[in-house]
Design a protein around this motif. Structure first.
Motif, short mmCIF file in Angstrom:
data_model
loop_
_atom_site.label_atom_id
_atom_site.label_comp_id
_atom_site.label_asym_id
_atom_site.label_seq_id
_atom_site.Cartn_x
_atom_site.Cartn_y
_atom_site.Cartn_z
N ARG A 1 50.07 -93.74 13.47
CA ARG A 1 48.65 -93.43 13.50
C ARG A 1 48.40 -92.15 14.30
O ARG A 1 49.06 -91.88 15.29
N LEU A 2 47.44 -91.37 13.81
CA LEU A 2 47.08 -90.10 14.46
C LEU A 2 45.63 -90.13 14.90
O LEU A 2 44.77 -90.70 14.20
N ALA A 3 45.35 -89.51 16.04
CA ALA A 3 43.99 -89.41 16.55
C ALA A 3 43.61 -87.95 16.65
O ALA A 3 44.40 -87.10 17.07
N VAL A 4 42.37 -87.64 16.24
CA VAL A 4 41.80 -86.31 16.39
C VAL A 4 40.52 -86.48 17.21
O VAL A 4 39.59 -87.17 16.79
N HIS B 1 27.88 -67.94 24.45
CA HIS B 1 29.14 -68.37 23.87
C HIS B 1 29.09 -69.86 23.57
O HIS B 1 28.23 -70.58 24.08
N HIS B 2 30.01 -70.28 22.72
CA HIS B 2 30.18 -71.71 22.43
C HIS B 2 31.64 -72.05 22.65
O HIS B 2 32.53 -71.37 22.13
N SER B 3 31.89 -73.12 23.42
CA SER B 3 33.26 -73.56 23.69
C SER B 3 33.43 -74.98 23.18
O SER B 3 32.56 -75.83 23.39
N ALA B 4 34.54 -75.23 22.50
CA ALA B 4 34.83 -76.56 21.96
C ALA B 4 36.32 -76.84 22.16
O ALA B 4 37.14 -75.93 22.24
N ARG B 5 36.64 -78.14 22.22
CA ARG B 5 38.03 -78.57 22.39
C ARG B 5 38.39 -79.58 21.31
O ARG B 5 37.56 -80.41 20.94
N VAL B 6 39.64 -79.51 20.87
CA VAL B 6 40.17 -80.47 19.91
C VAL B 6 41.55 -80.90 20.39
O VAL B 6 42.39 -80.07 20.75
N CYS B 7 41.76 -82.23 20.41
CA CYS B 7 43.04 -82.79 20.80
C CYS B 7 43.60 -83.58 19.61
O CYS B 7 42.89 -84.38 18.99
N ILE B 8 44.86 -83.32 19.27
CA ILE B 8 45.55 -84.02 18.19
C ILE B 8 46.74 -84.75 18.81
O ILE B 8 47.60 -84.12 19.44
N ARG B 9 46.79 -86.06 18.62
CA ARG B 9 47.84 -86.85 19.28
C ARG B 9 48.16 -88.07 18.43
O ARG B 9 47.43 -88.41 17.48
N PHE B 10 49.25 -88.75 18.79
CA PHE B 10 49.54 -90.04 18.18
C PHE B 10 48.67 -91.10 18.85
O PHE B 10 48.50 -91.10 20.07
N ALA B 11 48.13 -91.99 18.04
CA ALA B 11 47.18 -92.98 18.54
C ALA B 11 47.87 -94.18 19.16
O ALA B 11 47.24 -94.93 19.92
N ASP B 12 49.13 -94.40 18.86
CA ASP B 12 49.84 -95.58 19.37
C ASP B 12 50.71 -95.22 20.58
O ASP B 12 51.19 -94.10 20.67
#
Length: 301
Positions: A235-238, A290-301
């Protein structure tokens, strides 16, 4: 190979230089930065500051098409393309390039650090048009993309309006993710959200239950929760912050077969779950803002 950021590469033990000809057998050698640290192996193209691969002990976090085409100035199919300063077709001029002008131009690697915990930090800058506007975008702006690469991917995008008038912006980190069996994949975390369906002339619909894939799917979800889960193996989490939209895409059998950089049946190996600000969540940045955003991609398990 020599590049303007070679001194940074030499100063960071996690990094090396290569090109697409050596890594992928491409006919043209577009510059690549290779990351090898205790947590992952990653490949980043200077064009678009595009993270192409990130392989961890648990498996890959990203999908790169086996038929990806590496031609300068053309989009690369897979990884995490940066769509900016507009997402999708231009709102008023369909002749302008899909997904903006940033994904097909070179970015500058301005910093590279081996962190104490073994991860690698890269800072990419796009400042070609801070003072003079691009012919296809009437506003001056700059962008910075910070990557921290390890057992998970952490991306931070900062967009700055350097113009003297308000600037409209839509954007997305267009991430492609591997899946084990597309027919069984579900995406949770979008239940009851509204979306625009690009396969039905942007019809506005409400998501009922988890997202499933049965043929072409192309949706822009608006005002979504911070986290979505791709139910696959593993499983993947975004997860994102300061990002109102989620875009979910898979071309389906017929469209994929006609795409030279995807090809027949290769669509079965990925889904796109992208975070950004599009449609209802479009930005309007004031001068100097400005606009700042973050994205994290990881395994959910």
């Amino acid at each position: 190979m020599s590049t303007p950021f070679e001194p940074l590469i030499q100063s960071c033990p996690h990094l090396a230089l290569s090109d697409t000809a050596k890594c992928y057998g491409a006919s043209k050698g577009m510059p690549l930065v290779l990351v090898n640290n205790p947590h992952c192996r990653a490949v980043i193209a200077q064009q678009g500051a595009q993270l192409l691969e990130c392989e961890t002990a648990k498996g890959p976090l990203l999908w790169l098409s086996p038929q990806a085409i590496f031609n300068p100035g053309k989009a690369i199919r897979g990884g995490v393309p940066v769509c900016l300063p507009w997402f999708g077709p231009h709102s008023s001029d369909p002749e302008k390039p899909q997904h903006g002008i940033c994904r097909n131009q070179d970015w500058l690697l301005s910093a590279a650090n081996a962190l104490d915990d073994g991860r690698t930090e890269l800072v990419w800058c796009f400042d070609h048009y801070c003072e003079t506007a691009h012919p296809q975008f009437e506003f001056t702006f700059g962008a910075q993309l910070t990557m921290i690469l390890g057992a998970q991917i952490d991306l931070a995008l900062r967009i700055t309006n350097t113009d003297n008038t308000n600037m409209p912006v839509t954007w997305a980190l267009h991430s492609y993710h591997p899946v084990s069996d597309l027919s069984q994949v579900r995406i949770s975390g979008l239940e009851n959200c509204h979306y625009l369906d690009n396969t039905r002339d942007r019809a506005r619909t409400t998501q009922q239950g988890a997202v499933r894939f049965n043929g072409e799917l192309d949706r822009v979800y608006v005002s979504v929760p911070d986290e979505q889960i791709i139910e696959t193996q593993p499983r993947l989490a975004v997860q994102a912050s300061n990002s109102g939209s989620a875009i979910v895409w898979n071309p389906g059998t017929e469209l994929a077969a006609g795409m030279a950089d995807v090809g027949e049946d290769n669509h079965l190996g990925f889904v796109c779950l992208e975070r950004g600000d599009a449609a209802d969540n479009a930005l309007d940045l004031a001068p100097g803002d400005h606009h700042s955003a973050r994205v994290c991609i990881r395994f959910a398990d």
